[in-house]
Design a protein around this motif. Structure first.
Motif, PDB file in Angstrom:
ATOM      1  N   UNK A  37       0.847  -1.194   0.000  1.00 22.40           N
ATOM      2  CA  UNK A  37       0.000   0.000   0.000  1.00 22.40           C
ATOM      3  C   UNK A  37       0.881   1.242   0.000  1.00 22.40           C
ATOM      4  N   UNK A  38       0.239   2.382  -0.228  1.00 23.97           N
ATOM      5  CA  UNK A  38       0.909   3.660  -0.075  1.00 23.97           C
ATOM      6  C   UNK A  38       0.866   4.069   1.384  1.00 23.97           C
ATOM      7  N   UNK A  39       1.988   4.562   1.890  1.00 21.71           N
ATOM      8  CA  UNK A  39       2.082   5.079   3.252  1.00 21.71           C
ATOM      9  C   UNK A  39       2.354   6.574   3.192  1.00 21.71           C
ATOM     10  N   UNK A  40       1.750   7.308   4.104  1.00 25.48           N
ATOM     11  CA  UNK A  40       2.002   8.745   4.174  1.00 25.48           C
ATOM     12  C   UNK A  40       3.420   8.996   4.655  1.00 25.48           C
ATOM     13  N   UNK A  41       3.995  10.105   4.192  1.00 23.67           N
ATOM     14  CA  UNK A  41       5.343  10.458   4.659  1.00 23.67           C
ATOM     15  C   UNK A  41       5.323  10.591   6.178  1.00 23.67           C
ATOM     16  N   UNK A  82       4.979  10.449  -0.244  1.00 18.99           N
ATOM     17  CA  UNK A  82       4.490   9.186   0.276  1.00 18.99           C
ATOM     18  C   UNK A  82       5.428   8.066  -0.174  1.00 18.99           C
ATOM     19  N   UNK A  83       5.189   6.864   0.366  1.00 18.23           N
ATOM     20  CA  UNK A  83       6.028   5.707   0.096  1.00 18.23           C
ATOM     21  C   UNK A  83       5.190   4.522  -0.311  1.00 18.23           C
ATOM     22  N   UNK A  84       5.723   3.718  -1.234  1.00 18.75           N
ATOM     23  CA  UNK A  84       5.133   2.431  -1.550  1.00 18.75           C
ATOM     24  C   UNK A  84       5.733   1.423  -0.577  1.00 18.75           C
ATOM     25  N   UNK A  85       4.867   0.690   0.124  1.00 19.29           N
ATOM     26  CA  UNK A  85       5.275  -0.300   1.112  1.00 19.29           C
ATOM     27  C   UNK A  85       4.825  -1.658   0.628  1.00 19.29           C
ATOM     28  N   UNK A  86       5.759  -2.584   0.521  1.00 26.08           N
ATOM     29  CA  UNK A  86       5.471  -3.948   0.080  1.00 26.08           C
ATOM     30  C   UNK A  86       6.019  -4.896   1.136  1.00 26.08           C
ATOM     31  N   UNK A  87       5.176  -5.832   1.531  1.00 27.11           N
ATOM     32  CA  UNK A  87       5.550  -6.777   2.578  1.00 27.11           C
ATOM     33  C   UNK A  87       5.170  -8.169   2.084  1.00 27.11           C
TER      34      UNK A  87
END
Length: 167
Positions: A54-58, A74-79
């Motif tokens: 998902x996208x995470x806020x800065x 913002x950041x793309x977060x992949x887990x």
């Protein structure tokens, strides 16, 4: 379990030397190439299970290393879980600032269950940091790597789960 894994990866006692590691642990934790490629050499049924992306806020708490917090986006977060058949071996997180996605990594949000390592190393990234640590409570080892793709940063963290025996 995922909550515990996330908490472990947030620790900040990283080491860049092989001090205290067995040769097998060092071969995995300080491996300079693609961890995915190395896993493919020892697995029979390698697969990737996405646990979250998902996208995470800065200014989110996950941004602690690799100077990613300097970005104003913002950041793309992949887990994911990297697995041998149905057995999770490695819990991995990847963080990419929006500028990295937009300029050099447009494919990453579309990877699905493909491992990011195969895509990443095909781009010939410049590694700026490779460090490891051991969680004193669980005994699990983890590593963190920072990369630059044409000057754009990204970070990968990997937690070696108990079923992974450092083959």
């Amino acid at each position: 379990m995922l909550t515990q894994y996330r908490k472990i990866l947030m620790q900040n006692h990283w080491c860049e030397e092989a001090i205290g590691l067995t040769s097998q642990q060092s071969a995995w934790l300080l491996h300079q190439g693609s961890l995915t490629q190395k896993l493919l050499q020892v697995t029979q049924d390698f697969n990737v299970q996405i646990t979250e992306q998902k996208w995470l806020a800065k200014n989110t708490e996950k941004m602690t290393a690799c100077n990613l917090a300097q970005s104003d986006s913002d950041y793309w977060y992949r887990e994911v879980l990297l697995k041998e058949a149905n057995c999770p071996w490695i819990f991995a997180q990847t963080l990419l600032p929006k500028e990295t996605i937009e300029n050099v990594a447009q494919e990453v949000p579309l990877l699905g269950e493909q491992p990011i390592g195969l895509w990443l190393f095909a781009q010939q990234p410049k590694r700026t940091l490779l460090a490891w640590q051991q969680d004193h409570e669980s005994g699990m080892y983890m590593r963190r790597a920072c990369y630059r793709l044409n000057g754009y940063p990204l970070e990968v963290r990997e937690l070696f789960l108990p079923a992974f025996l450092f083959p």
